[in-house]
Design a protein around this motif. Structure first.
Motif, mmCIF file in Angstrom:
data_model
loop_
_atom_site.group_PDB
_atom_site.id
_atom_site.type_symbol
_atom_site.label_atom_id
_atom_site.label_comp_id
_atom_site.label_asym_id
_atom_site.label_seq_id
_atom_site.Cartn_x
_atom_site.Cartn_y
_atom_site.Cartn_z
ATOM 1 N N PRO A 1 0.845 -1.199 0.000
ATOM 2 C CA PRO A 1 0.000 0.000 0.000
ATOM 3 C C PRO A 1 0.884 1.253 0.000
ATOM 4 O O PRO A 1 2.007 1.170 0.522
ATOM 5 C CB PRO A 1 -0.792 -0.119 1.299
ATOM 6 C CG PRO A 1 -0.690 -1.557 1.704
ATOM 7 C CD PRO A 1 0.609 -2.053 1.172
ATOM 8 N N PRO A 2 0.448 2.390 -0.535
ATOM 9 C CA PRO A 2 -0.881 2.572 -1.112
ATOM 10 C C PRO A 2 -1.052 1.859 -2.458
ATOM 11 O O PRO A 2 -0.178 1.934 -3.307
ATOM 12 C CB PRO A 2 -0.971 4.094 -1.297
ATOM 13 C CG PRO A 2 0.436 4.575 -1.355
ATOM 14 C CD PRO A 2 1.246 3.627 -0.534
ATOM 15 N N ILE B 1 -6.244 0.829 -1.398
ATOM 16 C CA ILE B 1 -5.826 0.447 -0.048
ATOM 17 C C ILE B 1 -4.748 1.407 0.450
ATOM 18 O O ILE B 1 -3.767 1.675 -0.256
ATOM 19 C CB ILE B 1 -5.256 -0.996 -0.016
ATOM 20 C CG1 ILE B 1 -6.337 -1.972 -0.435
ATOM 21 C CG2 ILE B 1 -4.773 -1.345 1.392
ATOM 22 C CD1 ILE B 1 -5.844 -3.388 -0.547
ATOM 23 N N ASP B 2 -4.984 1.933 1.643
ATOM 24 C CA ASP B 2 -3.996 2.830 2.256
ATOM 25 C C ASP B 2 -4.350 2.928 3.740
ATOM 26 O O ASP B 2 -5.294 2.271 4.200
ATOM 27 C CB ASP B 2 -4.072 4.215 1.581
ATOM 28 C CG ASP B 2 -2.758 4.987 1.734
ATOM 29 O OD1 ASP B 2 -1.895 4.558 2.527
ATOM 30 O OD2 ASP B 2 -2.625 6.024 1.066
ATOM 31 N N GLU B 3 -3.636 3.774 4.482
ATOM 32 C CA GLU B 3 -4.029 3.992 5.881
ATOM 33 C C GLU B 3 -5.270 4.888 5.890
ATOM 34 O O GLU B 3 -5.393 5.788 5.059
ATOM 35 C CB GLU B 3 -2.877 4.666 6.638
ATOM 36 C CG GLU B 3 -1.685 3.728 6.796
ATOM 37 C CD GLU B 3 -0.510 4.386 7.505
ATOM 38 O OE1 GLU B 3 -0.740 5.218 8.395
ATOM 39 O OE2 GLU B 3 0.623 4.050 7.142
ATOM 40 N N LYS C 1 -3.289 -1.934 10.212
ATOM 41 C CA LYS C 1 -2.690 -0.679 9.747
ATOM 42 C C LYS C 1 -3.446 -0.096 8.536
ATOM 43 O O LYS C 1 -3.587 1.101 8.396
ATOM 44 C CB LYS C 1 -1.237 -0.966 9.356
ATOM 45 C CG LYS C 1 -0.430 0.258 9.059
ATOM 46 C CD LYS C 1 1.057 -0.039 9.027
ATOM 47 C CE LYS C 1 1.809 1.224 8.631
ATOM 48 N NZ LYS C 1 3.077 0.941 8.002
ATOM 49 N N TYR C 2 -3.902 -1.001 7.685
ATOM 50 C CA TYR C 2 -4.465 -0.535 6.409
ATOM 51 C C TYR C 2 -5.950 -0.875 6.285
ATOM 52 O O TYR C 2 -6.426 -1.869 6.840
ATOM 53 C CB TYR C 2 -3.728 -1.179 5.231
ATOM 54 C CG TYR C 2 -2.284 -0.777 5.143
ATOM 55 C CD1 TYR C 2 -1.947 0.510 4.722
ATOM 56 C CD2 TYR C 2 -1.262 -1.663 5.476
ATOM 57 C CE1 TYR C 2 -0.609 0.894 4.633
ATOM 58 C CE2 TYR C 2 0.070 -1.294 5.392
ATOM 59 C CZ TYR C 2 0.391 -0.010 4.973
ATOM 60 O OH TYR C 2 1.702 0.373 4.883
ATOM 61 N N SER C 3 -6.645 -0.033 5.536
ATOM 62 C CA SER C 3 -8.013 -0.378 5.161
ATOM 63 C C SER C 3 -8.181 -0.015 3.689
ATOM 64 O O SER C 3 -7.324 0.654 3.105
ATOM 65 C CB SER C 3 -9.023 0.378 6.028
ATOM 66 O OG SER C 3 -8.749 1.764 5.959
#
Ligand code: PHE
Length: 342
Positions: free
Chosen positions: A182-183, A214-216, A300-302
């Motif tokens: 990610p991203p 996908i990223d934080e 950490k990521y969604s």
């Protein structure tokens, strides 16, 4: 004797003419081929008396050069006059018109979708059409007994228990989650297969474009904003969207998106079944279990994902009533989209 023959031929060569390539070739054969009148003189040359050999030899070479030059010049001239002349070919006839080709309507739609998403930084990713069960189902959180795995929906590869024709392009999402960090921001266009009876409204293959981000801190608001941007770019500034709760194994929460009917503007028509809305895609927040399956840290990521049918979008854009037309390659159908600018 010999000298007279040479002089006679020299004079003859001067008068030669040819209208066609064949005539020029006939002259080459007549004078310069093995049995041609110039070549034959070279045979006779052997019998010439030694004291005149030098003089006659020079004369003979002169003749040969002159004949070669002249006949080559004639060949060039007839060729320049309209290419190789073929008997019965009328070069003044108008050419047969060759109609310019056209892009396939689905390509037109696909290109436009790619363009819209490229403006907000989405890359294009592709993957294979034959995949294993894990990429198509297991990684995407389909339970073992999920009906989508049923033989009726999926084409399995004969003799390969766990290989199948992908039923959605989400398989490419799995692939890029496993291989990229990610991203991640990509759309995934491609052909997918389902075991459906072929009719005007269903086919055993069709095309999808899926998207993945996908990223934080990616939220449902980001998903909604992205889809609203897409709908307005694709169907016009006045287009409205609505999201209805739905279910997909790989997204939670999941939704289906409708746009205000592009045909009647929301007033109600037979395309929107008098509801004013038409469904165009499925979407949702990527289920954390899917992220973990693909080695992305779900703490950490969604991310969000969405998927749409290209034929469906094309139907709304071009009002094609029968899905089968897209794959029959009838030029009368395909030619209608030549000037389709979206
Ligand atoms: N893969 C789903 C289908 O084929 C579409 C979809 C993609 C839904 C991504 C939600 C998120 O129906």
């Amino acid at each position: 004797m010999m000298k007279e023959k040479i002089d006679q031929l020299l004079a003859e060569i001067d008068t030669l003419t040819a209208q066609t390539a064949e005539q020029a070739e006939e002259l080459r054969i007549k004078y310069l081929s093995k049995k041609g009148s110039v070549s034959v003189l070279f045979d006779d040359f052997k019998t010439v008396a030694p004291e005149v050999k030098r003089e006659v030899g020079q004369h003979l070479n002169q003749l040969k050069n002159k004949a070669t030059e002249k006949i080559n010049a004639l060949k060039e001239a007839v060729e320049a006059n309209g290419g190789p002349a073929v008997a019965g070919l009328d070069l003044s006839r108008p050419a047969d018109p060759i109609a310019p080709g056209a892009r396939h309507p689905l390509s037109i739609i696909l290109n436009r979708i790619s363009e819209v998403f490229s403006h907000i930084g989405f890359a294009v990713e592709e993957g294979p059409e034959i995949v294993d069960d894990w990429h198509n189902f297991t990684a995407l959180n389909f339970a073992e007994e999920h009906p989508a795995r049923d033989m009726q929906d999926t084409f399995f590869v004969e003799g390969e228990e766990k290989m199948l024709l992908r039923t959605h392009t989400s398989t490419v999402q799995v692939k890029i989650m496993q291989t990229q960090k990610p991203p991640i921001r990509a759309i995934m266009p491609g052909r997918v297969y389902r075991n459906e009876a072929i009719s005007a409204r269903a086919h055993c293959f069709f095309h999808q474009v899926e998207g993945l981000y996908i990223d934080e801190n990616v939220s449902f608001a980001d998903l909604k904003q992205t889809l609203l941007y897409f709908a307005k770019e694709m169907f016009g500034e006045e287009t409205k969207i609505r999201l209805r709760p739905s279910y997909f194994p790989f997204t939670e929460p999941s939704a289906e998106m409708d746009i205000s009917c592009t045909i009647c503007g929301g007033k109600g028509c037979n395309i929107c079944k008098y509801s004013g809305w038409v469904e165009i895609l499925g979407c949702g927040m990527v289920d954390p279990a899917v992220l973990d399956n693909c080695d992305i840290d779900s703490k950490k990521y969604s991310g969000f994902a969405f998927g749409m049918g290209v034929e469906r979008i094309a139907q709304l854009k071009f009002q094609v009533k029968d899905l089968r037309l897209y794959s029959e390659n009838d030029v009368r159908f395909l030619g209608q989209f030549k000037s389709a600018l979206l």
